[in-house]
Design a protein around this motif. Structure first.
Motif, short mmCIF file in Angstrom:
data_model
loop_
_atom_site.label_atom_id
_atom_site.label_comp_id
_atom_site.label_asym_id
_atom_site.label_seq_id
_atom_site.Cartn_x
_atom_site.Cartn_y
_atom_site.Cartn_z
N HIS A 208 0.83 -1.21 0.00
CA HIS A 208 0.00 0.00 0.00
C HIS A 208 0.87 1.26 0.00
N ARG A 209 1.92 1.28 0.82
CA ARG A 209 2.75 2.49 0.87
C ARG A 209 3.57 2.64 -0.40
N THR A 210 3.89 1.53 -1.07
CA THR A 210 4.61 1.62 -2.36
C THR A 210 3.71 2.23 -3.43
N GLU A 211 2.47 1.84 -3.46
CA GLU A 211 1.53 2.35 -4.46
C GLU A 211 1.16 3.81 -4.19
N ASN A 212 1.19 4.24 -2.93
CA ASN A 212 0.74 5.59 -2.57
C ASN A 212 1.88 6.49 -2.08
N ALA A 213 3.11 6.09 -2.34
CA ALA A 213 4.28 6.89 -1.95
C ALA A 213 4.29 7.17 -0.45
N GLY A 214 4.06 6.15 0.34
CA GLY A 214 4.12 6.30 1.79
C GLY A 214 2.77 6.56 2.42
N PHE A 215 2.77 6.77 3.72
CA PHE A 215 1.56 7.07 4.47
C PHE A 215 1.57 8.54 4.88
N ARG A 216 0.49 9.24 4.60
CA ARG A 216 0.37 10.64 5.01
C ARG A 216 -0.25 10.75 6.40
N SER A 217 -1.02 9.75 6.80
CA SER A 217 -1.64 9.75 8.13
C SER A 217 -1.86 8.31 8.55
N VAL A 218 -2.02 8.14 9.85
CA VAL A 218 -2.25 6.80 10.37
C VAL A 218 -3.60 6.26 9.90
N ASP A 219 -4.56 7.15 9.63
CA ASP A 219 -5.89 6.71 9.21
C ASP A 219 -5.85 5.96 7.88
N GLU A 220 -4.82 6.19 7.07
CA GLU A 220 -4.72 5.47 5.80
C GLU A 220 -4.53 3.98 6.02
N LEU A 221 -4.18 3.61 7.24
CA LEU A 221 -4.00 2.19 7.54
C LEU A 221 -5.31 1.42 7.38
N ARG A 222 -6.44 2.10 7.47
CA ARG A 222 -7.74 1.46 7.26
C ARG A 222 -7.91 0.95 5.84
N GLN A 223 -7.20 1.57 4.90
CA GLN A 223 -7.34 1.19 3.49
C GLN A 223 -6.54 -0.06 3.14
N VAL A 224 -5.72 -0.55 4.05
CA VAL A 224 -4.92 -1.74 3.78
C VAL A 224 -5.81 -2.97 3.90
N ASN A 225 -5.68 -3.85 2.94
CA ASN A 225 -6.47 -5.08 2.93
C ASN A 225 -6.12 -5.95 4.13
N GLY A 226 -7.14 -6.31 4.93
CA GLY A 226 -6.94 -7.16 6.09
C GLY A 226 -6.97 -6.41 7.41
N ILE A 227 -7.10 -5.09 7.38
CA ILE A 227 -7.15 -4.31 8.63
C ILE A 227 -8.57 -3.76 8.79
N GLY A 228 -9.26 -4.30 9.78
CA GLY A 228 -10.60 -3.84 10.10
C GLY A 228 -10.59 -2.83 11.23
N ASP A 229 -11.77 -2.47 11.67
CA ASP A 229 -11.88 -1.45 12.72
C ASP A 229 -11.24 -1.90 14.03
N ARG A 230 -11.44 -3.15 14.40
CA ARG A 230 -10.90 -3.62 15.66
C ARG A 230 -9.37 -3.67 15.64
N ARG A 231 -8.82 -4.17 14.54
CA ARG A 231 -7.36 -4.24 14.46
C ARG A 231 -6.75 -2.85 14.34
N PHE A 232 -7.44 -1.93 13.64
CA PHE A 232 -6.94 -0.57 13.52
C PHE A 232 -6.88 0.11 14.88
N ALA A 233 -7.90 -0.16 15.72
CA ALA A 233 -7.91 0.45 17.05
C ALA A 233 -6.72 -0.02 17.89
N VAL A 234 -6.24 -1.26 17.67
CA VAL A 234 -5.09 -1.76 18.40
C VAL A 234 -3.79 -1.15 17.87
N LEU A 235 -3.71 -0.99 16.55
CA LEU A 235 -2.47 -0.53 15.93
C LEU A 235 -2.29 0.99 15.99
N ARG A 236 -3.36 1.74 16.08
CA ARG A 236 -3.27 3.20 15.98
C ARG A 236 -2.29 3.83 16.96
N PRO A 237 -2.30 3.47 18.25
CA PRO A 237 -1.35 4.12 19.17
C PRO A 237 0.08 3.60 19.03
#
Length: 241
Positions: A208-237
């Protein structure tokens, strides 16, 4: 006429009269005719007919209605072609199976398929149990597993994969990094140290970061295939762009 009969010989008068057998046959025919006539009149006699009973409104109360469930009224049927509701669609976190990778000091390390909602202790049993003498002090065996994560047993802190402890940063024996990990600069091995991130999910983050030239915000992690709301809540901090 009577005088003429008297003048006729006796044997002639006997021949003129009906024979006994003839009288018996006539009597039998008469009896049969009377019996048939009596049966005919008996069969066609008028009979009383009962009026049909009136069906009461409550008579059908005992018939079970397949469209009713108790007193809640008829069950609504979905319209043809309507999309399934959120309550009827199975959730990947609550239905089916999950796949986890159990590595380290277990008898049968490898990928294990478990029912959804299984815990770390279930994964250890599926892998044949922990080897004798292994220190599992920092291993939270009551933690609920997520699909695609890796459970490492008895590995050093720097090599421990996600799932070896509670996943909280800074906790002794935890698998998460002590400082927020950069999503745009971390290697695949560093990403695998995050809770619930295995080799497959780490590669999805890199793609995902290769296709989008990196991450601009942590919220973009939601767009990665396999990361749902529950897993995002664990990874965000635990991560940063």
């Amino acid at each position: 006429m009577a005088g003429f009969r008297d003048r006729v010989p006796l044997w002639v008068r006997l021949r003129w009269g009906p024979a006994p057998r003839t009288l018996a046959a006539l009597a039998l025919v008469l009896l049969v005719a009377v019996g048939l006539a009596g049966f005919h009149f008996w069969s066609v006699r008028p009979q009383a007919v009962r009026a049909p009973e009136t069906v009461e409104a409550g008579a059908s109360a005992g018939v079970e209605d397949p469209l009713r469930t108790g007193d809640a009224g008829p069950v609504p049927r979905p319209a043809a072609g309507a999309p399934p509701t959120a309550s009827s669609a199975p959730s990947p976190d609550t239905a089916g199976q999950i796949v986890v990778d159990v590595s380290g000091k277990v008898h049968r390390p490898g990928v294990q398929s478990l029912p959804a909602g299984s815990r770390v202790a279930d994964a250890l049993r599926a892998a044949g149990g922990v080897r004798a003498g292994t220190d599992v002090t920092g291993l939270n065996r009551a933690r609920v597993l997520v699909d695609g994560e890796q459970v490492a047993v008895g590995l050093p802190q720097a090599q421990a994969a996600p799932g070896t402890a509670d996943g909280a940063a800074g906790t002794p024996g935890a698998s998460g990094p002590a400082a927020p990990l950069s999503l745009s600069a971390a290697t695949k091995e560093q990403l695998e140290t995050l809770p619930g991130v295995g080799p497959v999910l780490a590669q999805h983050i890199i793609d995902h970061r290769t296709e989008n030239a990196g991450f601009r915000s942590v919220d973009e992690l939601r767009q990665v295939n396999g990361i749902g709301d529950r897993r995002f809540a664990v990874l965000r901090p635990l991560v940063q762009p």
